[in-house]
Structures are given as structure tokens and as C-alpha cells.
Design an enzyme around this catalytic site. Structure first.
Site, PDB file in Angstrom:
ATOM      1  CE1 TYR A 209       8.912   3.570   1.932  1.00 40.31           C
ATOM      2  CE2 TYR A 209       7.546   5.084   3.199  1.00 40.31           C
ATOM      3  CZ  TYR A 209       8.359   3.966   3.151  1.00 40.31           C
ATOM      4  OH  TYR A 209       8.612   3.261   4.302  1.00 40.31           O
TER       5      TYR A 209
ATOM      6  CD  GLU B  84      16.800   9.643   1.314  1.00 39.00           C
ATOM      7  OE1 GLU B  84      17.601   8.856   1.831  1.00 39.00           O
ATOM      8  OE2 GLU B  84      15.971  10.303   1.967  1.00 39.00           O
TER       9      GLU B  84
ATOM     10  CG  ASP C  84      10.347  10.385   5.066  1.00 43.86           C
ATOM     11  OD1 ASP C  84       9.367  10.059   4.369  1.00 43.86           O
ATOM     12  OD2 ASP C  84      11.259  11.122   4.630  1.00 43.86           O
ATOM     13  CB  SER C  85      10.819   6.995   2.159  1.00 42.41           C
ATOM     14  OG  SER C  85      11.072   8.363   1.877  1.00 42.41           O
TER      15      SER C  85
ATOM     16  CB  CYS D 102       7.669  15.772  -0.738  1.00 43.41           C
ATOM     17  SG  CYS D 102       8.992  14.560  -0.465  1.00 43.41           S
ATOM     18  CB  THR D 103       8.934  15.483   4.926  1.00 42.00           C
ATOM     19  OG1 THR D 103       9.136  14.123   4.508  1.00 42.00           O
ATOM     20  CG2 THR D 103       7.578  15.595   5.600  1.00 42.00           C
ATOM     21  CG  HIS D 104      12.847  13.622   0.995  1.00 43.53           C
ATOM     22  ND1 HIS D 104      11.915  12.738   1.482  1.00 43.53           N
ATOM     23  CD2 HIS D 104      14.036  12.951   0.991  1.00 43.53           C
ATOM     24  CE1 HIS D 104      12.510  11.579   1.753  1.00 43.53           C
ATOM     25  NE2 HIS D 104      13.784  11.689   1.467  1.00 43.53           N
TER      26      HIS D 104
ATOM     27  CB  CYS E 264       6.402  10.144   4.853  1.00 49.67           C
ATOM     28  SG  CYS E 264       6.387   9.621   3.132  1.00 49.67           S
ATOM     29  CG  ASN E 265       3.567  15.451   2.633  1.00 53.49           C
ATOM     30  OD1 ASN E 265       2.685  16.250   2.894  1.00 53.49           O
ATOM     31  ND2 ASN E 265       4.831  15.689   2.946  1.00 53.49           N
ATOM     32  CB  THR E 266       4.553   9.479  -0.152  1.00 54.58           C
ATOM     33  OG1 THR E 266       5.129  10.610  -0.823  1.00 54.58           O
ATOM     34  CG2 THR E 266       4.247   8.396  -1.157  1.00 54.58           C
TER      35      THR E 266
HETATM   36  N1  DGL Z   1       9.337  12.372   2.293  1.00 55.86           N
HETATM   37  C1  DGL Z   1       8.255  11.725   1.660  1.00 55.86           C
HETATM   38  C2  DGL Z   1       7.039  12.614   1.493  1.00 55.86           C
HETATM   39  O1  DGL Z   1       6.830  13.487   2.323  1.00 55.86           O
HETATM   40  C3  DGL Z   1       8.496  10.726   0.564  1.00 55.86           C
HETATM   41  C4  DGL Z   1       9.535  10.945  -0.456  1.00 55.86           C
HETATM   42  C5  DGL Z   1       9.775   9.681  -1.236  1.00 55.86           C
HETATM   43  O2  DGL Z   1      10.217   8.709  -0.616  1.00 55.86           O
HETATM   44  O3  DGL Z   1       9.457   9.627  -2.428  1.00 55.86           O
HETATM   45  O4  DGL Z   1       6.255  12.445   0.593  1.00 55.86           O
END
Ligand code: DGL
Length: 260
Positions: free
Chosen positions: A38, A148, A6-7, A180-182, A69-71
């Protein structure tokens, strides 16, 4: 070995589900902390990072790759599959399908990064799985960065989150998709706002089930976890207890710098 990336910290929510489902698997987790977030980057930039990281993890011995990571999935999972021909690549997509199936009000909302929010992949997911449901897409800039920096609560952010969610809830959305996984790590605060009005939809466990199906021999190892980050790796390991992931820390050695 199964490689998960992931990012930054968000994909740890997926990693934890995989570690739970495959307790003997050897796992590598790479956080592209030099380039997080990302969500505000261009598709071309994200694609370059995804391909470089995928190649790096395969060179380290990974035989299954999970794009946690979805992005990154929206921007580049197809390109990565073409690049890593023959290596299973599991992506993460917002849980639009289960949310649409379960919604009683026929209104759902997707919380996502700016990049995922404008992606053709999300638009297609909605066309295919939520035809008779009203879907509101809500970009949430800054939320991933909040995770983060481990500032998960705090009155100002709570007020910002509430201001975003209240109109969606007032409009009748009864499923909020964590796109978004975050955002998995923001669940306690989000759930408190939604209580009795809407459910949160997280796909981490569904992604882990897909990883189990694809893992093959990688499911059987010696339960090692290799932590990698493209800058300040020590922060990755130190973050685990703050995210409720102390059990992952027990499987991991010191985090290493990945030059990708
Ligand atoms: N965790 C990521 C997602 O699922 C990206 C978050 C990011 O880096 O902006 O989209």
C-alpha cells in the site's frame, strides 16, 4: 469475531498480539495480497481498499475491526469509522508518543512507508506528542515487500538497512519507531544494528490492548482463526512458521480466497 487486516503479512504482528491477549476470541485476518504494498499507492486507492475490506469483514460477521496497517490508518481510518457506523474500528499509528516520552537524547526517528511518511496524520501526531523532540521521518521503500517475499535477512538487504540507520544513530536518535507493521518482522536485524545505541518502538501490544477494550462479546468465542487473502491465500498460511507464528497456524484452517 474480530476482523484484522493489512495489505499483506505485516498485520500478523498485531494479530499475534491480539491472539495472545484474547486466547478465546474468534479472529479473521485478511491480507490484501492482490494490492500489496500500500505504501507506494495513492490515498484514494488505499481508501477504496480499506472501505471495501471493512465492509467485507463486517459481512462475514466481524463486530470489531482492527486496521493493522499504519498506511491504511493514516489514509482512511476516519472514512472507515464513518462507513461502519457503530462498529468499533481500532487503527495503528506509529509510536511517536512513547518514543518522545522515553527519549533521553530528545531525538527520535520514524521508519515508515512513503505514504505514511508524507501523511498529515503523522505530521499531526508529531505536533501533538513530540513538540520538544527532534523527529526525523525516514521512508523505507521496499522494506514491506522484503517481508512479503520472506527475504528477511541476506547480506545485501542488511547493508541497505545499515546504510539507512547509521546516519540516524550517528545524529543521536535513541528511539526508532517502527511505523509500519511489516517492520516488526525485521526486528532482529534492526535491533542488532541499534544495539546499545537506540531502542525500537513497536506498538503491536498497545494496539492489542485497545482491541481488548473494544472487543466486548467478540472477546469470547472458540479460538478460531480464519485466514483470508485477496490472491494466493495458501501463501498466507505457509508464511506463518517463517515469521515465528506457528502457534497462529495451529488455530487456523486452510486460508481462503476473499473476493473483495
Ligand atoms: N503494513 C503496512 C503499514 O503498517 C503497509 C505496508 C505496505 O503495504 O506498504 O504501513
Amino acid at each position: 469475531m474480530i476482523g484484522v487486516f493489512d495489505s499483506g503479512l505485516g498485520g500478523l504482528s498485531v494479530l499475534a498480539a491480539i491472539a495472545h491477549a484474547l486466547p478465546r476470541a474468534d479472529l479473521a485476518y485478511l491480507a490484501d495480497t492482490a494490492h500489496v504494498p500500500y505504501g507506494s499507492k495513492t490515498d484514494g486507492f488505499i481508501r477504496g481498499r480499506v472501505l471495501a475490506i471493512g465492509r467485507h469483514l463486517v459481512a462475514r460477521g466481524c463486530t470489531t475491526i482492527v486496521v493493522a496497517c499504519n498506511t491504511a490508518t493514516a489514509a482512511a481510518v476516519q472514512a472507515l469509522r464513518a462507513e461502519l457506523h457503530g462498529i468499533p474500528v481500532v487503527g495503528v499509528e506509529p509510536g511517536v508518543k512513547p518514543a518522545a516520552q522515553e527519549s533521553r537524547t530528545r531525538r527520535i526517528a520514524v521508519l515508515a512507508t512513503e505514504s505514511t511518511a508524507r501523511s498529515e496524520r503523522l505530521a499531526r501526531l508529531i505536533r501533538e506528542h513530540a513538540q520538544n523532540v527532534h523527529v526525523h521521518i525516514e521512508p523505507c521503500p521496499g522494506w514491506a515487500t522484503r517481508v512479503e517475499t520472506l527475504h528477511l535477512d541476506g547480506a545485501q538487504f542488511a547493508a541497505e538497512v545499515r546504510a539507512k540507520l547509521e546516519p540516524l544513530l550517528a545524529a543521536g536518535a535513541d528511539r526508532l519507531v517502527l511505523g509500519c507493521t511489516h517492520y516488526s518482522f525485521l526486528k532482529p536485524g534492526l535491533a542488532a544494528i541499534c544495539a546499545g545505541r537506540a531502542e525500537l518502538v513497536d506498538v503491536a501490544e498497545a494496539v492489542a490492548r485497545q482491541a481488548v477494550r473494544q472487543a466486548g462479546a467478540a472477546a469470547h468465542g472458540s479460538a478460531r482463526l480464519t485466514l483470508l487473502a485477496t490472491v494466493r491465500p495458501e501463501r498466507l498460511r505457509a508464511a506463518l512458521p517463517h515469521l515465528g507464528l506457528s502457534r497462529l497456524a495451529e488455530r487456523a484452517g486452510p486460508a481462503q480466497l476473499a473476493v473483495v
